[in-house]
Design a protein around this motif. Structure first.
Motif, PDB file in Angstrom:
ATOM      1  N   ALA A 472       0.810  -1.218   0.000  1.00  0.00           N
ATOM      2  CA  ALA A 472       0.000   0.000   0.000  1.00  0.00           C
ATOM      3  C   ALA A 472       0.840   1.263   0.000  1.00  0.00           C
ATOM      4  O   ALA A 472       0.293   2.358   0.168  1.00  0.00           O
ATOM      5  N   GLU A 683      -7.228  -2.930   7.555  1.00  0.00           N
ATOM      6  CA  GLU A 683      -6.756  -1.832   6.706  1.00  0.00           C
ATOM      7  C   GLU A 683      -7.836  -0.906   6.178  1.00  0.00           C
ATOM      8  O   GLU A 683      -7.509   0.187   5.719  1.00  0.00           O
ATOM      9  N   ALA A 687      -7.356   3.088   4.721  1.00  0.00           N
ATOM     10  CA  ALA A 687      -7.146   3.196   3.279  1.00  0.00           C
ATOM     11  C   ALA A 687      -7.508   4.603   2.810  1.00  0.00           C
ATOM     12  O   ALA A 687      -8.645   5.040   2.965  1.00  0.00           O
ATOM     13  N   HIS A 692      -6.258   1.613  -3.053  1.00  0.00           N
ATOM     14  CA  HIS A 692      -6.210   0.797  -1.840  1.00  0.00           C
ATOM     15  C   HIS A 692      -7.631   0.443  -1.381  1.00  0.00           C
ATOM     16  O   HIS A 692      -7.932  -0.715  -1.053  1.00  0.00           O
ATOM     17  N   THR A 693      -8.509   1.446  -1.375  1.00  0.00           N
ATOM     18  CA  THR A 693      -9.895   1.204  -0.974  1.00  0.00           C
ATOM     19  C   THR A 693     -10.565   0.204  -1.909  1.00  0.00           C
ATOM     20  O   THR A 693     -11.263  -0.718  -1.467  1.00  0.00           O
TER      21      THR A 693
END
Length: 729
Positions: A472, A683, A687, A692-693
């Motif tokens: 990430a 996470e 995020a 990432h989300t």
């Protein structure tokens, strides 16, 4: 009757007036913040101390990690965010009006659990620490560590690395330091709040890392100095840039800040390049850092802040950076230097509300925001009183004509009889609506998950399913779900292998073997266990059960077979996929056993009587008469248990070890791992980037598909079993 109604109305008004008057008298304001765990002890102290200064002000701060604080700040769901890492350039693009206010200074220490070094003082260098976390150094008595500590006899034991499982500013500062002192770390891992750890077990928050280190021998990890001091944990002396081994203290941390932060940007400028790690100076501790409060310069950009809250927030911040600094030293933090306090005051004075500087109302006089809030409260009180009065009146009228609309039982039954067209239409509508709701819900969930995960699937393609990277770090983002699919299936398989036989044994005992007096109490206990929330199982497993598993099961297996059977060839520490599987088994046993018990009770007694009449024993009766009849139901009960095990989140997150990337693929029973659900829980709150989300939502989509596949497979198996049963009949 009317007198009673009037009396009830008067009573309601009497009960309502004092709370409303109390609200008007106190007029409290709650300031909501969230973010870094690093400054939590200090902010919590500020919360209690500021109550004595302003009793009507409540500070509500949630220590969810820097990543979560930044995310909530960007989404404007809190009044202020807190982060140990300054906003990145991409985050500043989403919050162009943001300001940084350094709230305190702290440091990160290397803590360990070594029986031969029970006190602080183990000597380590930056490159050695980087090699430990990279996996290049795996034994405590490695020559590189032993040469730095010639006066200590270090054990020939594997080093167990503990790191943060959630995105955090602490991790950002830690990786920023390692990137400066190790070229390999810089090139392979980089700097970020959430990274792909090469090895180790993960734990959420500074508290989680501290507990993992304290609870396991031969561990090493990084925590805030304040947590080490408050828990009495030992920590290492680190070699700084000048070659001097330095203990973290007020003086050495302050020296690092003074030597590295000679020229700071203004509060509304970018702080992305500000770094105080690996500072010059013989007396500088190498891992010192600011912690920041994040605000919008124009406070109306945050819809949750009205004029009065803006004034209150400004007052609190001015107190925190001045009078509030007196509480820092006792908690292991360093008070802000005068130059930083002055910079903060300039930043706070530049904050505006509707374009106007924020002027604090003197003498407690209400500003426009206060008047608006009081008008809202007055309206709320009026509406509440009206509603209560109306409710009392309606109750009175209904009591007066309680049976007026239904004169006889015949009127009720006429609506429900089969021949009634109206009743039939209503019943059909209810039945279709309830059935359609399930399909609608599945479609809705599918659309939401696949739409939210589209970016991850488009950018990663099929590699999202079969890839093993999970990085990430901005600029290096890459996501693959395979390790977590394996972790999910492996932990669930262990749970089923242990839980299903035990569940069937419980069901057999209750339905066919237990004395009648024992059947009811035992069934009640089983059903009670089924109602226990999974978080309770998780806490019990984290603080009690995992030590039993490690000491009574894992260590004997490791000592007996670790050298010959690869399945046991890893030093156990209790936070691994085996422990997670056992605890999952404990959790699913009540569900599977309760359903199996009812299925076996539903078997006609004629089946048992026929078997007994032929001279069958109890076991033979169960095996030849009961099991074949109940086979499909027992299989369905097991599938329900599997479904709960696959989707379980918090329990697994607490005990599975939370490894990342390739390290999450277990090669032994005692390896840390991670499931799809636990990674999402770890996470999602931190995020920040859309990629990432989307990747985390993609894990949800994979888990959704996995459960569908399991259920389809279960249906096919049940159908096959039923066909076989019909053939035998």
């Amino acid at each position: 009757m009317r007198k009673r109604a009037a009396l009830l109305a008067i009573t309601a008004i009497v009960l309502l007036v004092p709370p409303v008057l109390t609200v008007f008298a106190q007029n409290p304001v709650t300031i909501n913040g969230a973010g870094a765990t690093f400054p939590y002890p200090l902010i919590d102290t500020w919360r209690t101390q500021y109550q004595s200064v302003e009793p009507s002000v409540n500070i509500n701060y949630q220590s969810i990690g820097s990543g979560g604080g930044v995310k909530q700040f960007l989404e404007k769901t809190v009044d202020f965010g807190a982060s140990d890492a300054p906003l990145s350039s991409s985050e500043l693009e989403r919050a162009q009006n943001a300001v940084h206010i350094p709230e305190t200074i702290g440091s990160i220490v290397v803590s360990y659990n070594l029986p031969s070094v029970p006190e602080k003082g183990l000597k380590l260098t930056g490159p050695v620490i980087a090699d430990i976390f990279l996996g290049n150094i795996r034994k405590w008595n490695d020559p590189q560590i032993q040469s730095l500590n010639s006066d200590i006899s270090l054990p020939d034991r594997e080093i167990i690395v503990v790191h943060r499982s959630d995105g955090s500013g602490t991790t950002f500062v830690w990786t920023d330091y390692l990137s400066k002192v190790s070229r390999e770390w810089h090139d392979k891992i980089g700097t970020g709040k959430s990274i792909q750890w090469p090895r180790g077990i993960g734990a959420p928050g500074n508290e989680g890392v501290a507990n993992a280190i304290k609870g396991n021998l031969f561990t090493i990890g990084y925590i805030e100095l304040s947590y080490a001091l408050s828990t009495g944990m030992p920590y290492a002396f680190l070699q700084n840039r000048e070659g001097v081994f330095v203990e973290p203290s007020f003086e050495t941390i302050q020296a690092a800040i003074e030597s590295s932060a000679t020229s700071l940007p203004k509060g509304d400028e970018s702080w992305e390049e500000v770094s105080t790690t690996d500072a010059p100076g013989a007396n500088s501790y190498p891992i010192a850092s600011f912690s920041y409060i994040l605000l919008y310069k124009e406070l109306t950009d945050n819809p949750s802040i009205d004029h009065r809250k803006a004034e209150t927030l400004v007052n609190f911040l001015l107190w925190a950076i001045t009078d509030g600094q007196q509480y820092a030293d006792d908690l292991g933090y360093v008070p802000l230097p005068e130059s930083v306090v002055k910079l903060n005051q300039e930043t706070i004075s530049s904050l505006t509300f509707n374009g106007q500087p924020i002027v604090v109302a003197a003498g407690g006089q209400a500003g426009a925001g206060q008047i608006d809030q009081r008008l809202e409260l007055a309206a709320l009180a009026g509406v509440t009183t009206a509603v209560v009065t109306s409710a009392v009146y309606i109750t009175y009228r209904r009591r007066k004509s309680r049976f007026g609309s239904i004169t006889s039982r015949k009127d009720i039954s006429s609506f429900l009889v089969k021949g009634s067209p109206r009743g039939d239409r209503v019943f059909r509508f209810i039945a279709v609506a309830t059935a359609g709701y399930t399909l609608f819900l599945i479609v809705l969930v599918a659309i939401a998950t696949f739409a939210g995960s589209s970016e991850a699937f488009v950018r990663e393609g099929f590699n999202f399913i079969v890839g093993t990277d999970w990085n990430a770090v901005e600029g290096r983002e890459s996501y693959g779900a395979l390790p977590y699919i394996i972790g999910t299936l492996a932990s669930s398989a262990i749970a089923m292998a242990i839980g299903v036989p035990i569940s069937l044994g419980i069901a057999m005992f209750i339905s066919d073997m237990a004395p009648r007096k024992l059947t009811a109490p035992l069934s009640f206990v089983i059903e009670l266990l089924a109602a226990v929330p999974s978080i309770i199982y998780g806490l019990w497993a984290l603080f009690v059960f995992r030590f039993w598993v490690r000491d009574l099961i894992e260590l004997p297996l490791y000592n007996a077979f670790g050298g010959s059977i690869p399945l046991f060839a890893r030093t156990p520490f209790g936070l691994d996929i085996f422990t997670a599987g056992i605890v999952l088994a404990v959790m699913i046993i009540p569900t599977v056993s309760s359903i199996s018990r009812e299925v076996m009770r539903a078997v006609p007694n004629s089946q048992r009587e026929a078997a007994y009449s032929l001279g069958a024993t109890r076991w033979e009766t169960l095996r030849m008469a009961v099991f074949p009849y109940a086979r499909s139901g027992l299989f369905g009960a097991s599938i329900l248990g599997l479904g709960r095990a696959v989707g379980e989140t918090m329990l697994v997150t607490m005990v599975i070890g939370n490894a990342i990337g390739l390290a999450a693929i277990p090669n032994t029973l005692f390896s840390p791992s991670q499931t799809l659900a636990s990674l999402i829980a770890n996470e999602f709150n931190e995020a920040v980037t859309s990629f990432h989300t989307s990747a985390l939502i993609g894990l949800g989509a994979v888990l959704f598909l996995l459960t569908i596949v399991i259920n389809i497979g279960a249906r096919l198996m049940v159908s096959r079993i039923q066909k076989i049963e019909r053939v035998h009949e």
